[in-house]
Scaffold this active site. Sequence first.
Site, PDB file in Angstrom:
ATOM      1  N   THR A   9       0.870  -1.151   0.000  1.00  0.00           N
ATOM      2  CA  THR A   9       0.000   0.000   0.000  1.00  0.00           C
ATOM      3  C   THR A   9       0.913   1.208   0.000  1.00  0.00           C
ATOM      4  OG1 THR A   9      -2.012   0.873   0.986  1.00  0.00           O
ATOM      5  CG2 THR A   9      -0.209   0.473   2.483  1.00  0.00           C
ATOM      6  N   SER A  35       1.361   5.456  -7.559  1.00  0.00           N
ATOM      7  CA  SER A  35       0.483   4.457  -8.197  1.00  0.00           C
ATOM      8  C   SER A  35       0.934   4.109  -9.611  1.00  0.00           C
ATOM      9  CB  SER A  35      -0.972   4.945  -8.221  1.00  0.00           C
ATOM     10  OG  SER A  35      -1.175   5.932  -9.216  1.00  0.00           O
ATOM     11  N   GLY A  87      -3.484   6.188   9.160  1.00  0.00           N
ATOM     12  CA  GLY A  87      -3.402   5.386   7.945  1.00  0.00           C
ATOM     13  C   GLY A  87      -2.482   4.210   8.209  1.00  0.00           C
ATOM     14  N   LYS A  93      -7.914   2.765   3.869  1.00  0.00           N
ATOM     15  CA  LYS A  93      -6.776   2.574   4.760  1.00  0.00           C
ATOM     16  C   LYS A  93      -6.439   3.832   5.552  1.00  0.00           C
ATOM     17  CE  LYS A  93      -4.980  -0.489   1.265  1.00  0.00           C
ATOM     18  NZ  LYS A  93      -3.943  -0.621   0.249  1.00  0.00           N
ATOM     19  N   CYS A 128       4.545   1.821  -8.438  1.00  0.00           N
ATOM     20  CA  CYS A 128       4.435   0.663  -7.550  1.00  0.00           C
ATOM     21  C   CYS A 128       3.235  -0.207  -7.946  1.00  0.00           C
ATOM     22  CB  CYS A 128       4.289   1.115  -6.102  1.00  0.00           C
ATOM     23  SG  CYS A 128       4.077  -0.250  -4.936  1.00  0.00           S
ATOM     24  N   SER A 133       4.675  -0.058   0.415  1.00  0.00           N
ATOM     25  CA  SER A 133       5.472  -0.480  -0.743  1.00  0.00           C
ATOM     26  C   SER A 133       5.763   0.662  -1.710  1.00  0.00           C
ATOM     27  CB  SER A 133       4.753  -1.611  -1.485  1.00  0.00           C
ATOM     28  OG  SER A 133       3.477  -1.186  -1.901  1.00  0.00           O
TER      29      SER A 133
END
Length: 186
Positions: A13, A168, A58, A45, A171, A137
Site C-alpha cells: 500500500t 500508483s 493510515g 486505509k 508501484c 510499498s
Amino acid sequence: MAENGNLPAWHGTTIITVRKGGKAVVAGDGQVSIGDTVIKHSARKVRRIGSGDRVIAGFAGATADAFALFDRLEKKLEQYPDQLTRAAVELAKDWRTDRALRNLQAMMIVADSKVSLVVTGNGDVLEPEDGIIAIGSGGNYALAAARALADTGTDAEEIARKAMKIASEICVYTNDKITVETIDAE
C-alpha cells in the site's frame, strides 16, 4: 515473497502525510493484493479516529492487524486525550512488548493538529523533520514526489494527491483510488 504457511503474503500500500500551509493531510491508496492478484481496489486505509475525530490514521500491512492497532490507539487516546505523541509512544511500547501484539504486521501514520508520526512494531515513533513522511510499498516513491513538490506553491492536499498518483504509476501494489483526510494544523 514472504509467505505464511501456504498463503502468499498480503502486499503493499502507500500512505503519506504532508503538513504545509496550516493543513495536515494523510492520503492512502485502496489496493489490497495477495501475491500477484489484486483482491480489492477500494479499501479504506485512512480514517479518522479518537474522540471528536481529531486524529487521522493510515496503515500499511495486514488489514486485521491494522484494525487491532487502530483500536489500541483509540484506547490510548482515551487515556491521554489531546496527547497524540504520548498515546503513540504507549502504543509502540505495548506493540513491542506484548506477546500478541508483537506479531502484528503493519505500520501506521498518525496525525493531529500538532504532529505527524510513524509508529512501528519495533517501538519506533518517528516525526518527520520536513512534515512529509510515507510508508508502504510505494512509500519511497510518494515521499520523493512530495518532497520535490514541497517548495512549490502547491498546497498540502494537492501535494499528497500528486505524490500518490506518482506512486500508483510506479508501484504495482499501489493504485489510484485515493482516500484523503485533512485536518487544520497549528
